[in-house]
Design a protein around this motif. Sequence first.
Motif, PDB file in Angstrom:
ATOM      1  N   ALA A   1      11.148   2.446  -8.006  1.00 35.54           N
ATOM      2  CA  ALA A   1      11.872   1.328  -7.394  1.00 35.54           C
ATOM      3  C   ALA A   1      11.292   1.012  -6.022  1.00 35.54           C
ATOM      4  O   ALA A   1      11.085  -0.156  -5.670  1.00 35.54           O
ATOM      5  CB  ALA A   1      13.359   1.663  -7.276  1.00 35.54           C
ATOM      6  N   ALA A   2      10.980   2.066  -5.244  1.00 33.22           N
ATOM      7  CA  ALA A   2      10.429   1.859  -3.904  1.00 33.22           C
ATOM      8  C   ALA A   2       9.064   1.179  -3.993  1.00 33.22           C
ATOM      9  O   ALA A   2       8.768   0.256  -3.220  1.00 33.22           O
ATOM     10  CB  ALA A   2      10.302   3.184  -3.165  1.00 33.22           C
ATOM     11  N   THR A   3       8.246   1.623  -4.950  1.00 36.57           N
ATOM     12  CA  THR A   3       6.915   1.031  -5.099  1.00 36.57           C
ATOM     13  C   THR A   3       7.008  -0.434  -5.497  1.00 36.57           C
ATOM     14  O   THR A   3       6.281  -1.279  -4.976  1.00 36.57           O
ATOM     15  CB  THR A   3       6.110   1.799  -6.168  1.00 36.57           C
ATOM     16  OG1 THR A   3       6.219   3.192  -5.884  1.00 36.57           O
ATOM     17  CG2 THR A   3       4.655   1.406  -6.139  1.00 36.57           C
ATOM     18  N   ILE A   4       7.948  -0.724  -6.415  1.00 35.11           N
ATOM     19  CA  ILE A   4       8.097  -2.118  -6.848  1.00 35.11           C
ATOM     20  C   ILE A   4       8.533  -2.989  -5.673  1.00 35.11           C
ATOM     21  O   ILE A   4       7.944  -4.047  -5.413  1.00 35.11           O
ATOM     22  CB  ILE A   4       9.100  -2.220  -8.019  1.00 35.11           C
ATOM     23  CG1 ILE A   4       8.482  -1.571  -9.263  1.00 35.11           C
ATOM     24  CG2 ILE A   4       9.468  -3.675  -8.294  1.00 35.11           C
ATOM     25  CD1 ILE A   4       9.421  -1.463 -10.440  1.00 35.11           C
ATOM     26  N   ILE A   5       9.528  -2.504  -4.915  1.00 29.77           N
ATOM     27  CA  ILE A   5       9.969  -3.257  -3.736  1.00 29.77           C
ATOM     28  C   ILE A   5       8.777  -3.500  -2.809  1.00 29.77           C
ATOM     29  O   ILE A   5       8.539  -4.610  -2.330  1.00 29.77           O
ATOM     30  CB  ILE A   5      11.079  -2.494  -2.977  1.00 29.77           C
ATOM     31  CG1 ILE A   5      12.365  -2.491  -3.807  1.00 29.77           C
ATOM     32  CG2 ILE A   5      11.329  -3.111  -1.600  1.00 29.77           C
ATOM     33  CD1 ILE A   5      13.509  -1.735  -3.177  1.00 29.77           C
ATOM     34  N   ALA A   6       7.991  -2.430  -2.591  1.00 27.75           N
ATOM     35  CA  ALA A   6       6.869  -2.524  -1.665  1.00 27.75           C
ATOM     36  C   ALA A   6       5.864  -3.580  -2.126  1.00 27.75           C
ATOM     37  O   ALA A   6       5.450  -4.435  -1.349  1.00 27.75           O
ATOM     38  CB  ALA A   6       6.189  -1.168  -1.518  1.00 27.75           C
ATOM     39  N   ILE A   7       5.488  -3.528  -3.406  1.00 29.80           N
ATOM     40  CA  ILE A   7       4.454  -4.452  -3.882  1.00 29.80           C
ATOM     41  C   ILE A   7       4.958  -5.892  -3.882  1.00 29.80           C
ATOM     42  O   ILE A   7       4.270  -6.805  -3.428  1.00 29.80           O
ATOM     43  CB  ILE A   7       3.963  -4.021  -5.283  1.00 29.80           C
ATOM     44  CG1 ILE A   7       3.188  -2.706  -5.154  1.00 29.80           C
ATOM     45  CG2 ILE A   7       3.077  -5.089  -5.907  1.00 29.80           C
ATOM     46  CD1 ILE A   7       2.816  -2.069  -6.463  1.00 29.80           C
ATOM     47  N   VAL A   8       6.204  -6.058  -4.350  1.00 31.60           N
ATOM     48  CA  VAL A   8       6.747  -7.421  -4.448  1.00 31.60           C
ATOM     49  C   VAL A   8       6.839  -8.087  -3.074  1.00 31.60           C
ATOM     50  O   VAL A   8       6.570  -9.275  -2.919  1.00 31.60           O
ATOM     51  CB  VAL A   8       8.136  -7.381  -5.138  1.00 31.60           C
ATOM     52  CG1 VAL A   8       8.866  -8.694  -4.954  1.00 31.60           C
ATOM     53  CG2 VAL A   8       7.956  -7.064  -6.610  1.00 31.60           C
ATOM     54  N   ILE A   9       7.191  -7.300  -2.049  1.00 27.09           N
ATOM     55  CA  ILE A   9       7.295  -7.898  -0.720  1.00 27.09           C
ATOM     56  C   ILE A   9       5.931  -7.954  -0.036  1.00 27.09           C
ATOM     57  O   ILE A   9       5.556  -8.955   0.567  1.00 27.09           O
ATOM     58  CB  ILE A   9       8.279  -7.094   0.162  1.00 27.09           C
ATOM     59  CG1 ILE A   9       9.678  -7.160  -0.451  1.00 27.09           C
ATOM     60  CG2 ILE A   9       8.306  -7.644   1.586  1.00 27.09           C
ATOM     61  CD1 ILE A   9      10.691  -6.299   0.247  1.00 27.09           C
ATOM     62  N   ALA A  10       5.176  -6.863  -0.146  1.00 27.42           N
ATOM     63  CA  ALA A  10       3.996  -6.716   0.705  1.00 27.42           C
ATOM     64  C   ALA A  10       2.845  -7.629   0.321  1.00 27.42           C
ATOM     65  O   ALA A  10       2.199  -8.198   1.202  1.00 27.42           O
ATOM     66  CB  ALA A  10       3.537  -5.263   0.687  1.00 27.42           C
ATOM     67  N   VAL A  11       2.582  -7.767  -0.966  1.00 29.15           N
ATOM     68  CA  VAL A  11       1.393  -8.541  -1.353  1.00 29.15           C
ATOM     69  C   VAL A  11       1.507 -10.009  -0.900  1.00 29.15           C
ATOM     70  O   VAL A  11       0.624 -10.498  -0.190  1.00 29.15           O
ATOM     71  CB  VAL A  11       1.098  -8.390  -2.861  1.00 29.15           C
ATOM     72  CG1 VAL A  11      -0.004  -9.330  -3.287  1.00 29.15           C
ATOM     73  CG2 VAL A  11       0.701  -6.948  -3.158  1.00 29.15           C
ATOM     74  N   PRO A  12       2.615 -10.701  -1.239  1.00 30.57           N
ATOM     75  CA  PRO A  12       2.719 -12.081  -0.731  1.00 30.57           C
ATOM     76  C   PRO A  12       2.710 -12.143   0.798  1.00 30.57           C
ATOM     77  O   PRO A  12       2.079 -13.020   1.381  1.00 30.57           O
ATOM     78  CB  PRO A  12       4.071 -12.555  -1.266  1.00 30.57           C
ATOM     79  CG  PRO A  12       4.416 -11.635  -2.358  1.00 30.57           C
ATOM     80  CD  PRO A  12       3.750 -10.341  -2.082  1.00 30.57           C
ATOM     81  N   LEU A  13       3.380 -11.186   1.430  1.00 30.81           N
ATOM     82  CA  LEU A  13       3.434 -11.175   2.890  1.00 30.81           C
ATOM     83  C   LEU A  13       2.035 -11.029   3.484  1.00 30.81           C
ATOM     84  O   LEU A  13       1.663 -11.721   4.437  1.00 30.81           O
ATOM     85  CB  LEU A  13       4.325 -10.017   3.357  1.00 30.81           C
ATOM     86  CG  LEU A  13       4.902 -10.123   4.762  1.00 30.81           C
ATOM     87  CD1 LEU A  13       5.769 -11.354   4.887  1.00 30.81           C
ATOM     88  CD2 LEU A  13       5.714  -8.874   5.097  1.00 30.81           C
ATOM     89  N   GLY A  14       1.242 -10.127   2.889  1.00 26.02           N
ATOM     90  CA  GLY A  14      -0.124  -9.918   3.371  1.00 26.02           C
ATOM     91  C   GLY A  14      -0.976 -11.167   3.167  1.00 26.02           C
ATOM     92  O   GLY A  14      -1.763 -11.545   4.043  1.00 26.02           O
ATOM     93  N   VAL A  15      -0.793 -11.822   2.013  1.00 29.02           N
ATOM     94  CA  VAL A  15      -1.569 -13.033   1.725  1.00 29.02           C
ATOM     95  C   VAL A  15      -1.218 -14.127   2.728  1.00 29.02           C
ATOM     96  O   VAL A  15      -2.097 -14.768   3.315  1.00 29.02           O
ATOM     97  CB  VAL A  15      -1.307 -13.522   0.283  1.00 29.02           C
ATOM     98  CG1 VAL A  15      -1.994 -14.851   0.041  1.00 29.02           C
ATOM     99  CG2 VAL A  15      -1.790 -12.496  -0.724  1.00 29.02           C
ATOM    100  N   ILE A  16       0.092 -14.310   2.957  1.00 32.94           N
ATOM    101  CA  ILE A  16       0.523 -15.343   3.902  1.00 32.94           C
ATOM    102  C   ILE A  16      -0.023 -15.030   5.295  1.00 32.94           C
ATOM    103  O   ILE A  16      -0.557 -15.891   5.996  1.00 32.94           O
ATOM    104  CB  ILE A  16       2.070 -15.431   3.932  1.00 32.94           C
ATOM    105  CG1 ILE A  16       2.569 -15.983   2.599  1.00 32.94           C
ATOM    106  CG2 ILE A  16       2.556 -16.282   5.093  1.00 32.94           C
ATOM    107  CD1 ILE A  16       4.056 -15.836   2.384  1.00 32.94           C
TER     108      ILE A  16
END
Lengths: 338, 333
Positions: free
Chosen positions: A106-121
Amino acid sequence: MSIGKFLVKRLLQGVLVIWGVITIMFALRAVSPGDPANLIVGPAADPEIRDQVREQYGLNEPIYVQYVDYVQGMVTGDFGYSFQSSREVTTMVLERVPATLELAIAATIIAIVIAVPLGVISASRRNEPADYGATLFSLLGISTPNFWLGLMLILLFAIFLQDPMETYLGFTIPQGRRPVGFGEAMMTLVTTGYAGDLLTWVRHITLPAITLGTYFTAMITRLTRSGMIDEFGKPYVTATEAKGIPYVLIRYKHVLRNTMIPIITVLGLQLGTLIGGAVITETVFNWPGLGDRLIQALNARDWPLMQGIIVFIALGFVLINIAVDALYATLDPRVTNE
Amino acid sequence: MIPDRLESNLRQGFRESLLPKLGLVLLASILIMAIFAPVLATHNPTRTGYLDENGNSYPPLGTSYTTEIGQDGEFVEVEVESTSDHLLGTNDIGQDVFSRLVYGARTSMLVGLLGTGLAVLIGVPFGLVSGYYGGRVDDVMMRIADTMLAFPSLVLALALIGVFGSAGFGIPDPLTRFGLIDGMPESTTLPGTVTVVVALVTWVWFARVARGEAMSVRNEEYVTAARSMGASNWTILFKHVLPNSLTPVIVLATIQVAAVILLESSLSFLGFSGTTLSWGYDISRGQGYQRTSWWISMVPGLGIVFAVIAVNLLGDWLRDALDPNIEGEGGGA
C-alpha cells in the motif's frame, strides 16, 4: 549472456548471500551472552529441568553440530521453536507476513501514484512555483522520521480536528487491531458482493501506509525529477519535438520510460529502508505485522523467533532484488553484458 | 583533495542557490546548540518534577490545556497554564522540554558524525582493496558486502543491539573548565554501542563507492607509472588511489550523516539507545500523551527534521557540484 543465464547467476549469488545471512545470525547468537536456557525456563529453575531444556533445544551439542543442525533446519523451512511461547517460529513468522506485505505494498502504491506525476510536473515546470512546492515537499519527506510522522498524523486526525480517537474523515487509527485482512475482504467482496470489509481495511491501512510511504514518495519524486531533467537534454527529445509529437506524449511515453530504469534500480536497493520503516511504523500504529513481532522478540531476547524473522526478511529482500534485476534486464538488455 | 574544476562548481552552486546557505545556517545553529548546550539550556535536562501543583506538565509558553484531576473523590476539569520558566513546556515526568531539545542535539550530532566517520574508516579501505585487486579478492569481498546489504539497516542494527546490549559512555563536558555548567550534567553520554552499530550497518555504501573509484583509477597512467617505479601496492592504494577517490566519498558521507541521524533516532525511539537524552527517546515519551500534551513528541521531532534537512541541503549542494554523473542538474532536489 542471455537473460536466462544472467538470472541463474544472480540466483546462485542470492543463495550465497542467504547462506551468509544465516551464518551471521548464527554467529550473533553464539556470541550473545547469557544462557538461553534461562530465557526459556527462567534462572531460578531446577538444574535438572534446565538440562532437559538444553538437551531438547540442542544446546548441549558442540557448536559446529549446532551450526549444521541450524543450517539444515533453515534449508528445510524449520526455524525451530520460540523460546517464549514454544510455538513453531515458521508459523509465527508466516501468520504475520500478510499484514506487513499489505502495508508495504500500500505504501509503495501511494508513493508511485503521487511521486511519478509530481516528479514529471516538477521537471517540466522547472523553477516555477509547482517545482518549488514539489522540491520542498520532497525535502521534508526525506528528512522526517516516519515514527514521528505517524504520531503527528494521529495528533492531527484525532486531536486538532476535535474528533474522537477512532475515526476522522473515514480514517481509522488502528490500535492493535486489524479487523480484516485484504485477502478476506476481497473474498467477501467477490463471493457476497459486500464491500464493507474492504472499506474497513482501507480505513485501517490508510494512515500507516501514508506514514510508511511518505519517505518513498519524496525519494521517487526527487529521482523522477532529476532523471527527467537529464533526459530532456538528450538529442532524441529534440528530435521527437522537431517531429511535432505532442509534449505530453514525449514526456510520459519517451522520457518517463527512460527515467524509470534507474528509478527501479534505486527502489530495489532502498527496499531495506522500506522494511526497516515498516518495523517502526508497525510499532507506532500497533500494526500486527512482522516488525511488531520482531520488536517483541528482541525485548524478550527470543532468539529463534528473532532469527527466523530476520532471515525471512533477508530472504524476501534478496528475492525481490533478483526480481528487480530481471525487470531491469528486460527494460535494458545491456546489463546482462556486464 | 577536491580538483579545481569541481571547486569552482562548489562556489558557483553556493552563490547561485539559497538552499546551501540555508543548510549551512541551520547546521551551524544546531552545532552551536550541541556544543554550548550547558549555556543555552535553561534547566538541567535530566531533572524531573517541573510540574504544576496537581502534577500536570506545563504546556509551551502562550498555550494552555484542560485536563481532569481527582478532587474530593470526583474528577474536576482544570486549565493548565504555561509558565515563562519553561519555554517549550515540560514532559510527562516534568523535565524541561527546551533544555532536552538543546541537549538532544549533542547526541544526534555526536552519533551522526562519529558513526559516519567510523563507517568511512571501515568501508573505504575495504572498497579500495576490493576494487584495486579485482578478481577473486573482489568476488569474495563483494559477496560479503552483498550479505550486509541483504539486511535492512534498522533490522541489522536491532539484531546487533539485541546481542551486545546498548551501553553509553560518559564524556566529561569540556565546558566544565570554564565554570559554565552550573547545575548542568557534568558529562554527556555518548551512546557507544549505537555509534558502532550504525557504522557496522552503513559502511557497505562507502565500500561500494570506493570500490567503483578504485576500479576506475587502477589502470590510469599515473598508477601504472607509480607501479613501474617500484611502488608497493599499499603505497599506490593510499598515496594515489585513495586521494583520487575521495570526492564521491565526501558526498556520500554528507548524505549518510542524515541517514545515521535518522537511524539513531529510530533506535532510541524503540528504546534501544545507550542514553535517555536523545530526540528519538523524547518522542517515545510523548507517545500516549498526544491527546493533551502534544508538545512532548512534537518538539524533539522538529529537532530531528531540522537537523536532517540541514545535512540534506548541504549533501544536495555537494552532490550537484561534485558528482559528475548529475552535473548540470543544480537547484536542490
